[in-house]
Design a protein around this motif. Structure first.
Motif, short mmCIF file in Angstrom:
data_model
loop_
_atom_site.label_atom_id
_atom_site.label_comp_id
_atom_site.label_asym_id
_atom_site.label_seq_id
_atom_site.Cartn_x
_atom_site.Cartn_y
_atom_site.Cartn_z
N ILE A 32 17.59 18.23 -2.21
CA ILE A 32 17.84 17.16 -2.05
C ILE A 32 17.81 16.13 -3.49
O ILE A 32 19.23 15.56 -3.32
CB ILE A 32 16.95 16.96 -1.11
N THR A 33 18.01 16.60 -4.17
CA THR A 33 17.63 16.15 -5.74
C THR A 33 18.97 16.16 -6.15
O THR A 33 19.70 15.60 -6.64
CB THR A 33 16.82 16.72 -6.80
N ILE A 51 24.54 13.79 -7.44
CA ILE A 51 25.84 13.55 -7.31
C ILE A 51 26.50 12.82 -5.98
O ILE A 51 27.86 12.08 -7.03
CB ILE A 51 26.38 14.95 -6.57
N ALA A 52 26.39 12.57 -4.88
CA ALA A 52 26.15 11.02 -4.68
C ALA A 52 26.10 9.90 -5.18
O ALA A 52 27.01 8.97 -5.17
CB ALA A 52 25.98 11.12 -3.15
N ALA A 53 24.84 9.87 -6.13
CA ALA A 53 24.74 8.51 -6.93
C ALA A 53 25.61 8.15 -8.46
O ALA A 53 26.28 7.64 -8.54
CB ALA A 53 23.44 8.30 -7.52
N ALA A 54 26.02 9.89 -9.06
CA ALA A 54 26.94 9.81 -9.61
C ALA A 54 28.53 9.80 -9.23
O ALA A 54 29.51 8.45 -9.66
CB ALA A 54 27.11 11.31 -10.14
N GLN A 55 29.05 9.58 -7.53
CA GLN A 55 30.28 9.35 -7.11
C GLN A 55 30.24 8.01 -6.85
O GLN A 55 31.13 7.63 -7.33
CB GLN A 55 30.36 9.90 -6.20
N GLY A 85 24.62 16.73 -10.95
CA GLY A 85 23.48 17.05 -10.04
C GLY A 85 22.90 18.33 -10.70
O GLY A 85 21.87 19.15 -9.86
N VAL A 86 24.28 19.37 -11.49
CA VAL A 86 23.33 20.42 -12.40
C VAL A 86 21.85 20.10 -13.07
O VAL A 86 21.35 20.95 -13.27
CB VAL A 86 24.35 21.46 -13.01
N ILE A 119 19.20 14.13 -15.62
CA ILE A 119 17.50 14.79 -16.56
C ILE A 119 16.85 13.49 -15.88
O ILE A 119 16.31 13.46 -15.46
CB ILE A 119 18.29 14.69 -17.89
N ALA A 120 17.97 12.12 -15.77
CA ALA A 120 16.80 10.91 -15.43
C ALA A 120 16.40 11.24 -13.86
O ALA A 120 15.62 10.90 -13.15
CB ALA A 120 17.07 9.33 -15.33
N ALA A 121 17.69 11.14 -13.69
CA ALA A 121 17.85 12.03 -12.04
C ALA A 121 16.35 13.07 -11.37
O ALA A 121 15.53 12.63 -10.31
CB ALA A 121 18.63 11.46 -11.08
N GLY A 122 16.34 14.07 -12.02
CA GLY A 122 15.35 15.06 -11.87
C GLY A 122 14.16 14.58 -12.37
O GLY A 122 12.90 15.06 -11.33
N TRP A 123 13.78 14.12 -13.14
CA TRP A 123 12.64 13.57 -13.81
C TRP A 123 12.06 12.98 -12.28
O TRP A 123 10.77 12.64 -11.61
CB TRP A 123 12.80 13.07 -15.05
N LEU A 124 12.80 11.81 -12.13
CA LEU A 124 12.22 10.57 -11.01
C LEU A 124 11.89 11.89 -9.63
O LEU A 124 10.76 11.33 -8.84
CB LEU A 124 13.85 9.78 -10.55
N SER A 125 12.91 12.46 -9.54
CA SER A 125 12.49 13.13 -8.65
C SER A 125 11.35 14.18 -8.27
O SER A 125 10.29 13.47 -7.31
CB SER A 125 13.11 14.07 -7.52
N ARG A 126 11.27 14.09 -9.14
CA ARG A 126 9.42 15.17 -9.50
C ARG A 126 8.80 14.32 -9.60
O ARG A 126 7.30 14.20 -9.00
CB ARG A 126 9.53 15.45 -10.79
#
Length: 152
Positions: free
Chosen positions: A6-7, A12-16, A48-49, A140-147
């Motif tokens: 989901i993260t 990916i959707a947010a970047a698009q 995304g990655v 990186i920011a999105a991964g941190w926020l998700s966690r």
């Protein structure tokens, strides 16, 4: 679907989605097709990655094999976005220009050019290094926020 998936997909959707106002700022018009195009700022592939690798690093730790796999996968994707895919886009620009020149020459000599005009090749395939870097930072920011949200 698991949180890591989901993260990555939501990033990916947010970047698009971010490409739309960036494109508007650059060109002064809304182009909704931007939401579905490859290339441009920021790189959704990189976002995304990077979000996936960041989330896994924070959840499982950097020594985990899960992180190693996602980080290596991410590096390959980002390298490919700046390398092979970018070069293919540059080649498409050249081929489209060549096709336009042949079309001009055909007008001078009717019947010497193919009757059906082929579609232009897609030119915006890859990314500039700055587009990949911004995508990675977004990821990186999105991964941190998700966690961080998962912990609450």
């Amino acid at each position: 679907m698991n949180r890591a998936m989901i993260t990555g997909l939501s990033t990916i959707a947010a970047a698009q989605a971010l490409k739309l106002p960036i494109e508007y700022a650059a060109r002064g018009k809304w182009d909704w097709s931007t939401l579905f195009r490859t290339g441009g700022m920021p790189s959704s592939h990189s976002a995304g990655v990077a979000s996936l690798a960041t989330y896994i690093a924070l959840k499982k730790g950097v020594p985990a094999v899960d992180f190693a796999i996602s980080a290596l996968f991410g590096l390959i994707v980002m390298y490919d976005a700046m390398g092979i895919r970018r070069r293919a886009g540059e080649m498409a620009v050249e081929l489209n220009e060549l096709d336009a020149r042949v079309e001009e020459l055909a007008d001078q000599h009717p019947g010497t050019y193919h009757r059906e005009k082929r579609a232009r090749l897609k030119e915006e395939l890859g990314h500039l290094p700055r587009e990949v870097a911004v995508g990675a930072l977004l990821g990186i920011a999105a991964g941190w926020l998700s966690r961080a949200l998962e912990r609450k």
